[in-house]
Scaffold this motif. Structure first.
Motif, PDB file in Angstrom:
ATOM      1  N   LYS A   1       1.826   8.778  -0.657  1.00  0.00           N
ATOM      2  CA  LYS A   1       0.424   8.384  -0.821  1.00  0.00           C
ATOM      3  C   LYS A   1      -0.287   9.364  -1.756  1.00  0.00           C
TER       4      LYS A   1
ATOM      5  N   ASP B   1       6.613   6.199   2.729  1.00  0.00           N
ATOM      6  CA  ASP B   1       5.229   6.353   3.174  1.00  0.00           C
ATOM      7  C   ASP B   1       4.674   7.737   2.876  1.00  0.00           C
TER       8      ASP B   1
ATOM      9  N   LYS C   1       6.291  -1.673  -4.815  1.00  0.00           N
ATOM     10  CA  LYS C   1       4.962  -2.216  -5.092  1.00  0.00           C
ATOM     11  C   LYS C   1       4.349  -2.865  -3.842  1.00  0.00           C
ATOM     12  N   LYS C   2       5.211  -3.545  -3.071  1.00  0.00           N
ATOM     13  CA  LYS C   2       4.713  -4.312  -1.932  1.00  0.00           C
ATOM     14  C   LYS C   2       4.630  -3.493  -0.640  1.00  0.00           C
ATOM     15  N   GLN C   3       5.533  -2.520  -0.487  1.00  0.00           N
ATOM     16  CA  GLN C   3       5.667  -1.848   0.806  1.00  0.00           C
ATOM     17  C   GLN C   3       5.105  -0.432   0.841  1.00  0.00           C
ATOM     18  N   THR C   4       4.413  -0.021  -0.215  1.00  0.00           N
ATOM     19  CA  THR C   4       3.747   1.286  -0.188  1.00  0.00           C
ATOM     20  C   THR C   4       2.247   1.093  -0.354  1.00  0.00           C
ATOM     21  N   LYS C   5       1.480   2.015   0.195  1.00  0.00           N
ATOM     22  CA  LYS C   5       0.023   1.952   0.108  1.00  0.00           C
ATOM     23  C   LYS C   5      -0.508   3.215  -0.541  1.00  0.00           C
ATOM     24  N   ASN C   6      -1.514   3.024  -1.396  1.00  0.00           N
ATOM     25  CA  ASN C   6      -2.145   4.143  -2.109  1.00  0.00           C
ATOM     26  C   ASN C   6      -1.124   4.965  -2.893  1.00  0.00           C
ATOM     27  N   THR C   7      -0.098   4.272  -3.372  1.00  0.00           N
ATOM     28  CA  THR C   7       0.942   4.920  -4.164  1.00  0.00           C
ATOM     29  C   THR C   7       1.061   4.215  -5.506  1.00  0.00           C
ATOM     30  N   LYS C   8       1.074   4.981  -6.576  1.00  0.00           N
ATOM     31  CA  LYS C   8       1.249   4.402  -7.906  1.00  0.00           C
ATOM     32  C   LYS C   8       2.735   4.227  -8.175  1.00  0.00           C
TER      33      LYS C   8
END
Length: 492
Positions: A152, A149, A169-176
């Protein structure tokens, strides 16, 4: 876990399976003699991708490069309990499942997780290891990142198609999330600050961190299923008797806790040995072997490609009856098809596709595929060269009583060769570089050897610089030789 085989290989498997007679599949289901076959053969071929320490990796043992790691120890134990010899076949991870299904290998031990998707295509033993995931970061960023987490706005790397890649890909947000095909490439990208972190299995993360003081590991905190964090041995579908026999070995390994007591510590010793001398000069034998195989592939492919090219060119220029028309259309179709498909796919098809019928070695398969590919391009060079010869030359030869064959052999082709020599020289130079493609099926040319050195030393840039220099020396030398003969032709 390691990456799943890609869409391209999945499509290849589908095509290959379509050409396998259904009667064979029914016969295998009816009578399972997989264990008997292995014991009768006396050799168990283990497929692995040695770029994943401490599971499997390259190390220098008694002055020679060898594949070591905890998975190799498990393979040796399995072979011993079966009463056969172990033979290790190295190739890219994406190729392993295809190799198993086409009979190139008997089993896969390569940190492979028994996911439901894979179970549809292969048979798995009981799991022999239960792991987890960490994220490797640059040590200077220790205070900045704590878990998945924390990335980001940044870029997180993982092996393409792997369970950790899918989780990121599925468990991070605003992360490339960026995928690459090998761990060494990911670590290189991390150290060059193209990535903020690399998600990988805990043992691998520990291996890299313990051997590189510039790296650190943090918990990933991915929510993963048991099948996504465990490793098992893969066999061909329907190999029930063989799987049942090997399960006894796997159960014994788990009962005696051999992985943690023996196999991982032994792998750790090799990891430390690898970093004693990481100079590129220490690996001169590996690079020399790479040059040897690169030249063998190039010279053989040029020779056979030239012969194929002449045949195709003459066939494309054939005029007259039905047979010549058919030959012309077949030659044209071949040239267009070869030029319209990637050489990598062609290499895989020759190795795995023909492997359904003929068990060709990787080197032979590579030479065949590159020769067939080169022949299509050489055919166009020769056809252009023949067309460039003035029609008066043919008429003069015919007036002297020469047959069509003699005219082509003694008059037209020599002049055509002189005209197309620069193009043929360019094809030779190109093949020196294109020979690197066969590394995907385990041929030990320069790219393959550089990956070995990168795996051995944990140094990403230095081996790349070395092979760049070596390729330049090879191509520059070849260019000078070709130019010398070109000048001789012009004077003639």
């Amino acid at each position: 876990m390691k990456k799943k085989y890609g869409l391209l290989l999945a499509m290849l498997v589908a095509v290959l399976m379509m050409v396998v007679p259904l009667s064979n599949q029914h016969a295998q289901a009816a009578t399972d003699d997989s264990l008997e076959k292995i014991q009768k053969k006396g050799v168990l071929v283990m497929g692995t991708s040695p770029d994943y320490p401490p599971y499997e990796f390259q190390a220098t043992v008694n002055g020679k490069s060898a594949i070591v790691g905890m998975d190799v120890k498990i393979g040796q134990k399995v072979a011993k309990d079966l009463g056969v010899k172990l033979k290790i076949k190295s190739m890219s991870f994406d190729s392993l499942l295809v190799a198993l299904q086409t009979g190139k290998v008997d089993m896969i031990i390569s940190g492979m997780n028994p996911t439901p998707a894979r179970r549809k295509n292969v048979a798995f033993t009981h799991t022999y290891y239960q792991g987890g995931y960490d994220i490797v970061i640059n040590k200077t960023d220790t205070g900045k990142y704590k878990n998945k987490d924390s990335f980001k706005g940044g870029t997180l790397g993982a092996q393409t198609g792997s369970t950790q890649y899918n989780a990121a890909k599925k468990q991070t947000k605003n992360t490339k999330v960026k995928g690459m095909t090998s761990q060494s490439d990911l670590i290189l990208a991390l150290q060059s600050h193209k990535l903020a972190g690399v998600a990988m299995e805990k043992p691998s993360a520990e291996a890299y961190v313990s051997n590189n003081k510039q790296l650190a590991a943090i918990p990933s905190d991915f929510n993963m299923s048991a099948s996504a964090t465990s490793s098992a041995i893969a066999f061909r579908k329907g190999s029930t008797s063989l799987v049942n026999k090997v399960n006894k070995t796997v159960d014994q390994i788990k009962k005696d806790n051999l992985v943690k007591k023996d196999y991982l510590p032994a792998a750790g010793k090799y990891l430390k040995t690898n970093t004693v001398n990481t100079s590129m000069g220490h690996y001169w034998k590996a690079f020399l072997t790479g040059i040897e195989y690169t030249l063998i592939i190039t010279v053989c492919s040029v020779f056979f490609g030239f012969i194929i090219g002449i045949v195709l060119a003459l066939a494309r220029m054939a005029k007259g009856g039905v047979l010549k028309t058919a030959l012309r259309w077949l030659a044209t179709a071949y040239v267009e098809f070869i030029r319209g498909t990637p050489m990598m796919v062609q290499v895989m098809f020759v190795y795995f596709g023909l492997g359904l019928f003929v068990n060709l070695p990787a080197l032979t398969s590579g030479i065949i595929a590159i020769s067939l590919n080169s022949g299509a391009y050489v055919a166009e060079y020769i056809r252009g060269g023949i067309n460039s010869v003035d029609d008066g030359q043919t008429e003069a030869a015919r007036s002297l009583g020469m047959s069509n064959g003699e005219t082509m052999r003694f008059v037209v082709l020599p002049q055509a060769l002189k005209n197309i020599w620069p193009s043929l020289g360019n094809e030779f130079i190109t093949l020196i570089k294109d020979s690197s493609i066969v590394s995907i099926i385990g041929v030990t040319e320069l790219i393959y050897q550089s990956n070995i050195v990168r795996s051995d030393t944990y140094r990403g840039v230095a081996p790349i610089v070395v092979i760049m220099v070596l390729y330049f020396i090879l191509t520059f030398t070849a260019s000078r030789i070709l130019n010398y003969f070109e000048r001789k032709m012009q004077h003639d």
